[in-house]
Design a protein around this motif. Structure first.
Motif, mmCIF file in Angstrom:
data_model
loop_
_atom_site.group_PDB
_atom_site.id
_atom_site.type_symbol
_atom_site.label_atom_id
_atom_site.label_comp_id
_atom_site.label_asym_id
_atom_site.label_seq_id
_atom_site.Cartn_x
_atom_site.Cartn_y
_atom_site.Cartn_z
ATOM 1 N N LEU A 38 7.906 27.016 -9.098
ATOM 2 C CA LEU A 38 8.265 27.930 -8.011
ATOM 3 C C LEU A 38 7.834 29.355 -8.351
ATOM 4 O O LEU A 38 7.318 30.068 -7.483
ATOM 5 C CB LEU A 38 9.769 27.872 -7.748
ATOM 6 C CG LEU A 38 10.246 28.761 -6.596
ATOM 7 C CD1 LEU A 38 9.614 28.350 -5.274
ATOM 8 C CD2 LEU A 38 11.774 28.730 -6.494
ATOM 9 N N ARG A 39 8.031 29.773 -9.595
ATOM 10 C CA ARG A 39 7.566 31.110 -10.001
ATOM 11 C C ARG A 39 6.062 31.237 -9.786
ATOM 12 O O ARG A 39 5.571 32.249 -9.274
ATOM 13 C CB ARG A 39 7.909 31.363 -11.471
ATOM 14 C CG ARG A 39 7.520 32.754 -11.958
ATOM 15 C CD ARG A 39 7.330 32.804 -13.455
ATOM 16 N NE ARG A 39 6.198 31.987 -13.887
ATOM 17 C CZ ARG A 39 5.843 31.836 -15.164
ATOM 18 N NH1 ARG A 39 6.540 32.419 -16.122
ATOM 19 N NH2 ARG A 39 4.797 31.096 -15.481
ATOM 20 N N ASP A 40 5.312 30.201 -10.178
ATOM 21 C CA ASP A 40 3.862 30.249 -10.032
ATOM 22 C C ASP A 40 3.448 30.227 -8.568
ATOM 23 O O ASP A 40 2.425 30.819 -8.198
ATOM 24 C CB ASP A 40 3.217 29.082 -10.789
ATOM 25 C CG ASP A 40 3.408 29.193 -12.298
ATOM 26 O OD1 ASP A 40 3.781 30.290 -12.767
ATOM 27 O OD2 ASP A 40 3.189 28.196 -13.001
ATOM 28 N N LEU A 41 4.219 29.552 -7.719
ATOM 29 C CA LEU A 41 3.929 29.579 -6.283
ATOM 30 C C LEU A 41 4.144 30.984 -5.728
ATOM 31 O O LEU A 41 3.356 31.465 -4.903
ATOM 32 C CB LEU A 41 4.810 28.569 -5.551
ATOM 33 C CG LEU A 41 4.392 28.268 -4.108
ATOM 34 C CD1 LEU A 41 3.122 27.432 -4.079
ATOM 35 C CD2 LEU A 41 5.510 27.552 -3.348
ATOM 36 N N PHE A 42 5.187 31.666 -6.175
ATOM 37 C CA PHE A 42 5.406 33.056 -5.757
ATOM 38 C C PHE A 42 4.306 33.964 -6.304
ATOM 39 O O PHE A 42 3.940 34.951 -5.667
ATOM 40 C CB PHE A 42 6.784 33.544 -6.194
ATOM 41 C CG PHE A 42 7.864 33.309 -5.170
ATOM 42 C CD1 PHE A 42 7.955 34.109 -4.039
ATOM 43 C CD2 PHE A 42 8.768 32.276 -5.318
ATOM 44 C CE1 PHE A 42 8.937 33.906 -3.082
ATOM 45 C CE2 PHE A 42 9.759 32.045 -4.364
ATOM 46 C CZ PHE A 42 9.851 32.862 -3.247
ATOM 47 N N ASP A 43 3.769 33.656 -7.495
ATOM 48 C CA ASP A 43 2.609 34.397 -7.995
ATOM 49 C C ASP A 43 1.450 34.303 -7.007
ATOM 50 O O ASP A 43 0.801 35.311 -6.676
ATOM 51 C CB ASP A 43 2.144 33.839 -9.341
ATOM 52 C CG ASP A 43 3.046 34.194 -10.501
ATOM 53 O OD1 ASP A 43 3.957 35.034 -10.327
ATOM 54 O OD2 ASP A 43 2.843 33.632 -11.592
ATOM 55 N N LEU A 44 1.162 33.090 -6.560
ATOM 56 C CA LEU A 44 0.067 32.883 -5.612
ATOM 57 C C LEU A 44 0.322 33.628 -4.314
ATOM 58 O O LEU A 44 -0.586 34.261 -3.751
ATOM 59 C CB LEU A 44 -0.096 31.388 -5.335
ATOM 60 C CG LEU A 44 -0.825 30.587 -6.413
ATOM 61 C CD1 LEU A 44 -0.550 29.096 -6.257
ATOM 62 C CD2 LEU A 44 -2.323 30.857 -6.357
ATOM 63 N N ASP A 45 1.540 33.564 -3.827
ATOM 64 C CA ASP A 45 1.897 34.278 -2.597
ATOM 65 C C ASP A 45 1.660 35.779 -2.764
ATOM 66 O O ASP A 45 1.067 36.439 -1.891
ATOM 67 C CB ASP A 45 3.368 34.002 -2.270
ATOM 68 C CG ASP A 45 3.888 34.834 -1.123
ATOM 69 O OD1 ASP A 45 3.596 34.507 0.046
ATOM 70 O OD2 ASP A 45 4.605 35.832 -1.397
ATOM 71 N N ALA A 46 2.097 36.332 -3.892
ATOM 72 C CA ALA A 46 1.930 37.771 -4.131
ATOM 73 C C ALA A 46 0.461 38.158 -4.237
ATOM 74 O O ALA A 46 0.031 39.193 -3.715
ATOM 75 C CB ALA A 46 2.685 38.178 -5.396
ATOM 76 N N LEU A 47 -0.336 37.330 -4.927
ATOM 77 C CA LEU A 47 -1.767 37.623 -5.054
ATOM 78 C C LEU A 47 -2.459 37.575 -3.692
ATOM 79 O O LEU A 47 -3.310 38.424 -3.387
ATOM 80 C CB LEU A 47 -2.423 36.625 -6.009
ATOM 81 C CG LEU A 47 -2.050 36.747 -7.489
ATOM 82 C CD1 LEU A 47 -2.636 35.582 -8.287
ATOM 83 C CD2 LEU A 47 -2.527 38.077 -8.070
ATOM 84 N N MET A 48 -2.116 36.591 -2.873
ATOM 85 C CA MET A 48 -2.746 36.500 -1.555
ATOM 86 C C MET A 48 -2.374 37.692 -0.678
ATOM 87 O O MET A 48 -3.222 38.221 0.048
ATOM 88 C CB MET A 48 -2.343 35.189 -0.874
ATOM 89 C CG MET A 48 -2.944 33.954 -1.513
ATOM 90 S SD MET A 48 -2.515 32.452 -0.585
ATOM 91 C CE MET A 48 -2.895 31.201 -1.818
ATOM 92 N N ARG A 49 -1.137 38.105 -0.735
ATOM 93 C CA ARG A 49 -0.721 39.258 0.077
ATOM 94 C C ARG A 49 -1.386 40.549 -0.437
ATOM 95 O O ARG A 49 -1.747 41.415 0.362
ATOM 96 C CB ARG A 49 0.804 39.388 0.058
ATOM 97 C CG ARG A 49 1.513 38.234 0.765
ATOM 98 C CD ARG A 49 3.023 38.353 0.659
ATOM 99 N NE ARG A 49 3.705 37.156 1.133
ATOM 100 C CZ ARG A 49 4.096 36.941 2.389
ATOM 101 N NH1 ARG A 49 3.869 37.860 3.307
ATOM 102 N NH2 ARG A 49 4.699 35.824 2.723
ATOM 103 N N GLU A 50 -1.529 40.680 -1.759
ATOM 104 C CA GLU A 50 -2.160 41.879 -2.320
ATOM 105 C C GLU A 50 -3.665 41.887 -2.052
ATOM 106 O O GLU A 50 -4.210 42.850 -1.493
ATOM 107 C CB GLU A 50 -1.914 41.942 -3.823
ATOM 108 C CG GLU A 50 -2.623 43.116 -4.504
ATOM 109 C CD GLU A 50 -2.493 43.106 -6.018
ATOM 110 O OE1 GLU A 50 -3.087 43.994 -6.660
ATOM 111 O OE2 GLU A 50 -1.803 42.216 -6.564
ATOM 112 N N PHE A 51 -4.360 40.829 -2.448
ATOM 113 C CA PHE A 51 -5.817 40.809 -2.350
ATOM 114 C C PHE A 51 -6.296 40.595 -0.915
ATOM 115 O O PHE A 51 -7.420 40.973 -0.579
ATOM 116 C CB PHE A 51 -6.395 39.722 -3.256
ATOM 117 C CG PHE A 51 -6.128 39.931 -4.714
ATOM 118 C CD1 PHE A 51 -5.951 41.205 -5.241
ATOM 119 C CD2 PHE A 51 -6.038 38.846 -5.588
ATOM 120 C CE1 PHE A 51 -5.704 41.407 -6.592
ATOM 121 C CE2 PHE A 51 -5.795 39.034 -6.938
ATOM 122 C CZ PHE A 51 -5.623 40.315 -7.443
ATOM 123 N N GLY A 52 -5.455 39.978 -0.095
ATOM 124 C CA GLY A 52 -5.848 39.763 1.296
ATOM 125 C C GLY A 52 -6.084 41.050 2.060
ATOM 126 O O GLY A 52 -6.753 41.053 3.099
#
Length: 384
Positions: A245-259
């Motif tokens: 779950l932590r790693d899924l939130f990592d992906l979510d944060a990266l997509m929101r930042e880099f998007g």
């Protein structure tokens, strides 16, 4: 551009079915209205998911921390201090590593938590991690190992000869290292996936354009596209589920930042196809959207090639919808243990061919059967 969200009655029902921790991390303002009983459950879910630091930072950044119930505040302030202290220690440790490996010709590229923290990327907010992950060119590996051993690093004493061979011949990293005096843990990678993996990865491309870290000459992080792709591969190829779950939130944060970077999404799709990580990215897109409402262009998954077949997708959904929940009894769905076992087998199936997989699993099973039982340890409960 972004996901379309249904905010009707069905959406509200779906929100109620989400674990409390996920609801609060996605919508932190609701924490202000929680009872002490809710907070007790929330803190337990956060600790078990390694997300207590993220929860504390969201409360602090949103201005809610000082208004929370008095018994709650010490737990969150302690998590804040711990996560921030870890970043300070990380910078010092990376600087020492840089000096130790100064003579290596290739770049030292930080991965995952260390890269997020020192690169000041969105997942770093309150993120806790237990080791430093480093990527170096494969031809530098022998000299790197020698330098580390000379400067106080050593391999885990619990590794036997088979484990050493497993890492050196079949894996994408050296056996885990620990500093004998400072207690730091280090994983040295020479690529992102095992050489025996079924996914054909263009490892050399990972060194195309690393980004330097200010104040740490010779130390780099991956560019945004590769950073996100590695995060996807780590979760959906390597099967690192204890922190899923932590790693899924990592992906979510990266997509929101880099998007928010102009042209990022087309470059991400092209890069995934270029280096061979289209399928892990497809899965990352699916489950961040399903579980966390992550925004990205709706047409993006179709650019990554054909999806899994209908039966495979149903099985993947059944497994990941269970495994990517807080690691707490209050969040477990029926079939949780079976789902985790299936994903464990899947990760090994992706990691090595059948013959080698059968040999490896048989060897590990025999090792467990013949191991001498350890004396029971008296520890505080994991929820404490």
């Amino acid at each position: 551009m972004s996901a379309r969200h249904d905010h009707g009655p069905g959406h509200a029902h779906g929100e109620r079915r989400r674990p409390l921790l996920v609801r609060v991390l996605l919508h932190p303002a609701i924490a202000a209205g929680l009872s002490l009983t809710d907070w007790d459950l929330l803190l337990r879910q956060a600790r078990r998911s390694n997300l207590a630091g993220k929860l504390a930072e969201l409360m602090e950044v949103g201005g809610w921390l000082a208004a929370l119930p008095a018994p709650v505040q010490p737990h969150l302030r302690s998590a804040l201090l711990l996560s921030r202290r870890q970043v300070q220690m990380l910078r010092r440790e990376v600087d020492l590593l840089r000096q130790t490996l100064d003579e290596l010709a290739g770049p030292l590229i930080l991965l995952k938590g260390a890269a997020y923290a020192l690169g000041e990327h969105a997942p770093a907010l309150g993120r806790m991690f237990s080791d430093i992950d480093l990527l170096i060119p494969p031809e530098q590996l022998p000299r790197c190992e020698t330098l580390l051993l000379v400067h106080g690093w050593d391999f885990d004493e619990d590794l036997d000869a088979y484990d050493q061979r497993y890492y050196r011949e079949w894996m994408h990293e050296l056996p885990p290292l620990h500093h004998k005096r400072r207690g730091t843990s280090l994983d040295v990678h020479h690529t992102l996936l095992p050489p025996t993996a079924r996914t054909a990865l263009d490892s050399r491309a990972l060194f195309d354009a690393p980004r330097p870290l200010p104040g740490l000459p010779g130390v780099f992080v991956l560019p945004p596209e590769d950073m996100l792709l590695h995060s996807a591969a780590h979760l959906f190829h390597e099967g690192e589920l204890p922190n899923g779950l932590r790693d899924l939130f990592d992906l979510d944060a990266l997509m929101r930042e880099f998007g928010a970077i102009d042209g990022f999404w087309p470059r991400l799709a092209e890069r995934a196809r270029r280096i061979g990580l289209s399928r892990p990215l497809w899965l990352a897109l699916r489950y961040t959207r399903v579980l966390l409402d992550t925004p990205y262009p709706d047409a993006l998954p179709a650019e990554l090639g054909p999806p899994p077949g209908p039966l495979a997708l149903r099985l993947l959904d059944a497994c990941y919808r269970r495994a990517l929940r807080p690691d707490h009894d209050s969040c477990r769905l029926p079939g949780h243990a079976l789902a985790e076992s299936a994903l464990y087998v899947r990760s090994h199936w992706l990691r090595m061919p059948f013959g080698l997989l059968a040999l490896h699993l048989t060897r590990k099973a025999w090792g467990r059967l013949t191991a001498v039982p350890e004396a029971p340890k008296v520890d505080a409960p994991r929820d404490a």
